[in-house]
Enzyme design. Structure first.
Site, PDB file in Angstrom:
ATOM      1  N   GLY A 273       4.881  -0.335  10.311  1.00 12.65           N
ATOM      2  CA  GLY A 273       4.951  -0.528   8.872  1.00 12.65           C
ATOM      3  C   GLY A 273       3.916   0.333   8.184  1.00 12.65           C
ATOM      4  CB  ALA A 274       1.188   0.512   6.769  1.00 16.11           C
ATOM      5  CG  MET A 275      -2.852   3.188  11.593  1.00 19.50           C
ATOM      6  SD  MET A 275      -2.913   1.728  12.658  1.00 19.50           S
ATOM      7  CE  MET A 275      -4.661   1.665  13.017  1.00 19.50           C
ATOM      8  CD  GLU A 308      -1.768  -1.551   7.087  1.00 18.14           C
ATOM      9  OE1 GLU A 308      -2.716  -1.147   7.784  1.00 18.14           O
ATOM     10  OE2 GLU A 308      -0.856  -2.262   7.547  1.00 18.14           O
ATOM     11  CD  GLU A 330      -3.376  -5.662  12.987  1.00 24.38           C
ATOM     12  OE1 GLU A 330      -2.881  -6.045  11.904  1.00 24.38           O
ATOM     13  OE2 GLU A 330      -3.614  -4.463  13.220  1.00 24.38           O
TER      14      GLU A 330
END
Length: 859
Positions: A273-275, A308, A330
């Site tokens: 999804g994203a980083m 994020e 997370e």
């Protein structure tokens, strides 16, 4: 993936030996354009690492995955690459107290989304690059010590083709000699360094905040995407959510954003999804919407942006020592994403989405044989890769929500503030967090942690009520149960709500909070209340559990679920009913009936979309085979009915249109889909844009209504990267033996497809209406997966092993074949066995569900 793994023990030994002062990384990306070479397309990577050794004379190794190494120099001493480099490690011996390692290598561009990914836009031929590393792929781009607790400062520079722009974690620009140079980073881990390069469309803004002491913080903001998506890019909304998030986190964390600028890159063919790369967050470009989407899509994107951003503190500023404590970043980011979204953005119902969507992911993961405590036992990098799962993210976030109810919001946030200040730019373990939470709350965090973080499994909470002759509660108890495999009973802070029908609406008239302990807890506060129509345990979703119902409540839901006025309570009931279906306690046809009866009144669009997904899954997986066809027909009829009733132009109309396309089964259904595509059929207010056109076309391709020429004609209308993925999916979906053979060969026998096109091919290959057509591939699957796992990157290996498991061959023979493979391959890679075990468990659950549904039909 031979030789590329790294064990926890190796990482611990290296961390005891080394401390890293800094990296200078120089990349020559000019080779990204031009004619393809005979071998792999590569770029020059020149890395200088300055590090100290606690034991002079000792030996260690650096990490690098590259086709070739030109030279290796340690403290001025040339090392022969042929002797010290084995393809993934560089052996280093005779260390001094202070060391300088210089590695000059040719690294490969990636087509799998790991390392330096290279993408060629089919629309205009432009080339785009970006990096993606977590957990351990920075070693595909530069030599390093690839583990999270060896933090260092990084200085990046890059040469790039003319007309390109390059970004990295730090601020920078192109200097007179044509080289792009970037400011040193703060101490960060290797896996969150980042480079993005290419002719990206780039938009800027800024964020300013003045603190109570008069100090002013200014953060340059940037957002980018491919030029082909620029006309669709709503950067203003991205910046709006970004600023709202920065306000929220600064107000609550009391630690100014520490990484300078804040760029956000929406990149193609992204696996995740994203980083959370500090200063340069990367997202999948599908978050830029090419057509009309619902508010749920914008809510999802906002949640990812905020998730994020939370990582800038939880994960980047303070990082786990090893992947055992992945949850430290997370779980917190998942919780904080929803928390900040509800309090700082227009998406005030984010906890509804969390309860209905994110927790469904957690419940599934926590009932698999591979379930694990939130603080997991991560032996190596392959374990780490598989633990980016519903437990680490969604269960962890659910438990943190329960923790907030347990210690109080103020204590929780004060604990976070102390945690950041105490461990800024360092690495932590579970105990570091628990100690600050215990300080601020006065609670026994060790006991709480043992129950919630260090044991696996999900509890069920069931209300048991008795009434007097006047229909008043004499006693209401909450019964807690656990699975035999994970028998832990946990302390739960829960709210219990009593609901009754008032003027056609189910509303709550009484509520009590209670600490559930052990197998049975009496809710004394509710004694004497009038008989409710519905008892909802875990009202307001304070804890993590499976909700069960008493018989009276279940009867109320069958008749009046859509009458529940509170959207969160309604979402919790839907989630509980779906869990009953998955647990083979409710027949699939009953769940479908509930959806058909009540989903049309669902106001929350995200919940409605989840109901559509669950209803399809109920028919495809959990319905008795003899009822599948009828179940599918009922769903399509119901979808069309609601589509015609929906307000013209509304997001509900769009959602029902997509659901109708996905469930279409009859000739009349397909005729309507063709008419909508051709423009000869109209539904008032429904805009058939390009994305919806592909959604209408895929079922026509899967049922053989249209042929390759129609799919190619659609690609001609939409000759873009997105259009290509849709075309590949539609081509693989066609009901033909030759088509399936070609799709299988493209994914399994060749690595020519990029990660995105391989994913699209797998998606098209698996069609519920084509069980007989894909049956011959079940035995082939078990023949090839060990070879695939050994030869492919871990990401592509995961995609193939999960995506091609013959779960649609849902019979005892497939279950037996799976067991035979597991018995015969006890020495296979643990990560591979885990994936097969999980698929086996899904299949066994499918068969139990089908038996439950068949039994209901026989009554």
């Amino acid at each position: 993936m031979p030789g590329e793994n790294l064990s926890r023990d190796e990482a611990r030994e290296r961390a005891e030996l080394l401390s890293v002062e800094g990296y200078d990384v120089s990349l020559d990306l000019r080779s990204a354009v031009g004619d393809a070479p005979d071998g792999p397309r590569t770029f020059r990577s020149l890395t200088t690492i300055r590090f100290r050794s606690a034991r002079p004379g000792a030996s260690t190794f650096a990490d690098l995955i590259a086709p070739s190494v030109t030279s290796v120099t340690l403290n001025g001493r040339a090392l022969d690459p042929a002797e010290v480099f084995d393809g993934s490690r560089i052996a280093l011996d005779g260390l001094a107290e202070d060391n300088v390692l210089v590695v000059d290598a040719q690294c490969a561009y990636s087509r799998t989304g790991e390392g330096m990914h290279r993408f060629v836009d089919p629309e205009d031929g432009e080339v785009y690059l970006y990096t993606q590393y977590e957990p351990a792929d920075s070693r595909r781009v530069f030599a390093n010590f690839e583990q999270p607790d060896l933090k260092a400062r990084f200085v990046f520079e890059a040469q790039a083709p003319e007309g390109w722009t390059v970004w990295s974690n730090g601020a920078g620009g192109q200097e007179a000699d044509g080289v792009w140079r970037f400011a040193p980073t703060e101490p960060i881990s290797t896996y969150i360094t980042c480079v993005v390069a290419g002719p990206y469309h780039y938009v800027t803004d800024s964020y300013t905040r003045t603190f109570d002491d008069g100090h002013k913080l200014e953060i340059p903001l940037g957002a980018m995407c491919r030029k082909g998506l620029a006309r669709h890019f709503d950067a203003d909304d991205v910046f709006l959510v970004t600023k709202q998030g920065l306000d929220f986190f600064h107000e609550n964390f009391d630690f100014p954003y520490p990484f300078g600028k804040y760029d956000q890159a929406f990149v193609p063919e992204y696996n995740l999804g994203a980083m959370e790369n500090p200063g340069l967050v990367t997202f999948r470009e599908e978050y830029i919407y090419r057509g009309k989407v619902t508010q749920a899509a914008y809510e999802r994107r906002a949640n990812v942006i905020l998730h994020e951003m939370a990582h800038m503190w939880f994960g980047d500023l303070v990082t786990m020592v090893w992947w055992d404590d992945l949850w430290l970043k997370e779980s917190f980011a998942d919780f904080m994403g929803s928390f900040s979204q509800a309090e700082a953005t227009r998406f005030t119902n984010s906890w509804v989405t969390f309860a209905n969507n994110r927790k469904a992911w957690a419940y599934r993961a926590d009932q698999l044989p591979s379930t694990h405590p939130i603080t997991a036992d991560i032996r190596d990098l392959e374990d780490a890769k598989l633990n980016f799962d519903g437990i680490t993210y969604a269960k962890g976030a659910s438990v943190l929500k329960q923790l907030v109810a347990y210690v109080g919001r103020d204590a929780f946030l004060e604990g976070a503030r102390r945690y950041f200040k105490r461990h800024a730019f360092g690495n932590t373990r579970l105990g570091d967090l628990l100690s600050v939470l215990e300080e601020v709350s006065g609670r026994d965090m060790a006991t709480w942690s043992q129950s919630w973080l260090q044991t696996a499994g999900v509890n069920s909470l069931t209300p048991v009520a008795t009434y007097d002759a006047g229909d008043r509660l004499t006693e209401l108890a909450v019964v807690q149960e656990a699975a035999e495999t994970h028998p832990e009973l946990r302390p739960h802070r829960v709210a219990v709500g009593l609901y009754r029908n008032e003027a056609g609406a189910l509303v709550r008239y009484a509520r009590a909070e209670v600490d559930v302990e052990g197998p049975r807890t009496v809710v004394t506060e509710l004694a004497g209340a009038e008989r409710p129509d519905l008892i909802l345990v875990n009202d307001d979703d304070l804890t993590y559990c499976k909700i069960r119902f008493d018989e009276g409540s279940l009867a109320t839901l069958r008749a009046h679920l859509g009458d529940i006025s509170d959207p969160l309570a309604r979402a919790l009931c839907w989630s509980a009913l779906w869990n009953l279906t998955r647990d083979a306690l409710m027949p699939a046809r009953d769940f479908v009936a509930l959806v058909l009866a009540h989903a049309g009144r669902e106001s929350d669009i995200g919940v409605l979309q989840m109901l559509h997904s669950w209803a399809q899954s109920a028919v495809v997986h959990y319905a008795a085979p003899g009822w599948r066809e009828e179940g599918g027909r009922l769903l399509a009829e119901g979808a069309l009915h609601e589509l015609r009733l929906a307000e013209p132009g509304s997001q509900h109309q769009l959602t029902w249109a997509r659901f109708f396309a996905a469930t279409a089964t009859t000739g009349a259904d397909f005729q309507l889909l063709e008419g909508l595509l051709a423009g000869s059929a109209k539904i008032d207010g429904l805009d058939v844009d390009q994305e919806l056109r592909w959604a209408l076309l895929e079922p026509l391709a899967a049922h053989g209504v249209v042929d390759e020429s129609a799919i190619d004609a659609e690609l001609a209308r939409d000759d873009t990267a997105s259009g290509k993925r849709h075309q590949v999916r539609c081509l693989a979906a066609r009901p033909s033996q030759a088509v399936k053979a070609q799709a299988w060969a493209q994914v399994v026998e060749s690595d020519a497809l990029s990660n995105a096109l391989a994913e699209a091919t797998i998606s098209g290959f698996n069609q519920p209406s084509q069980r007989a057509l894909t049956a011959p591939y079940a035995p082939k699957y078990f023949e090839v997966i060990e070879r695939v796992w050994a030869e492919r990157s871990i990401q592509i290996g995961m995609d193939i092993v999960k995506g091609l498991f013959p779960g649609l061959q849902d019979d005892e023979a497939t279950l037996a074949a799976t067991d035979e493979w597991l018995t015969a391959h006890e020495d296979a890679a643990p990560a591979l066995r885990r994936l097969v075990l999980e698929a086996r468990d899904d299949l066994a659950r499918t068969l139990r569900g089908q038996a439950c549904d068949a039994a209901a039909a026989a009554v």
